[in-house]
Design a protein around this motif. Structure first.
Motif: not given
Length: 246
Positions: A32-61
């Protein structure tokens, strides 16, 4: 590290959403680790949330390194493949655009193209073979796409793409190209140049958050070319993880 065995039996729980994982060995050894989200880039490291699922999603791997000063984890910044983003701006309602890379120009790409269409257009170029790029994100015009160079360009600092737009409707529509992840040698010295492992699961976080928890997989057998950010395993010289590459 010769005791890894190729995964021959699918386990839905262990492998779901993890095409990069080549073996189940190590999946019970996550930290279990803590991630510094300020270092991650939308579209590269995570997908932006949608209207139905508002949270962003960091990619597995996602390959991760540990920031020495804070003890938090951030994207691995060692030698890696280049990632360029393609964003359609101005909310067009019609038209096309083209991408040019190293002197070669694609056929017309629709304003509302999917990632698969952009990948097909790029792989039709004479200097890009099938498997030389992976494209994620989209569809346009609402969501940016990420083009990661793989295959013969894995781990290289490649030329930047340019775009020519013939878009209609919207408000001054256009196409912008950026390079959120430059390929080539490591430039960081904050600790993230050392590979610590991979984010085991897709990890949800609320927009605006600066930290979240995750699970670090530090012992594994991995398909380097199938990671969300493809890596050249031969270039990973500095690591605290126990990884067998396939």
């Amino acid at each position: 590290m010769n005791d890894f065995q190729p995964m021959t039996v699918l386990n839905e729980t262990a492998t779901s959403g993890r095409p990069w994982l080549a073996s189940l060995v190590g999946t019970n050894d996550g930290n279990t680790i803590a991630l510094d989200l300020t270092k991650f880039v939308e579209g590269v490291h995570y997908d932006k949330g949608t209207f139905l699922q508002g949270r962003n999603v960091l990619k597995s791997g996602l390959p991760l390194g540990k920031v020495t000063a804070s003890g938090l984890y951030a994207p691995y910044s060692g030698p890696t493949s280049e990632v360029q983003s393609v964003t359609v701006t101005g909310s067009p309602t019609g038209g096309t655009y083209t991408l040019t890379w190293s002197g070669q120009t694609t056929a017309a790409i629709p304003y509302n193209a999917t990632a698969a269409q952009v990948k097909t257009a790029l792989e039709a170029l004479s200097n890009i073979n099938v498997g030389d790029v992976t494209v994620t994100g989209g569809p346009h015009p609402g969501t940016a796409m990420s083009v990661a160079f793989a295959g013969q360009y894995l781990g290289e600092d490649v030329a930047a793409m340019t775009a020519t737009a013939s878009l209609t409707g919207g408000s001054t529509p256009g196409v912008t190209i950026a390079t959120p992840t430059a390929g080539g040698a490591a430039s960081a010295s904050d600790g993230t140049q050392v590979l610590a492992g991979f984010l085991l699961d897709e990890t949800f976080f609320s927009p605006g958050s600066t930290k979240c928890g995750g699970v670090l997989l530090w012992q594994a057998e991995v398909y380097a070319s199938k990671l969300p950010i493809p890596m050249d395993a031969d270039d990973v010289a500095s690591t605290t993880a126990f990884i067998h590459w396939r």
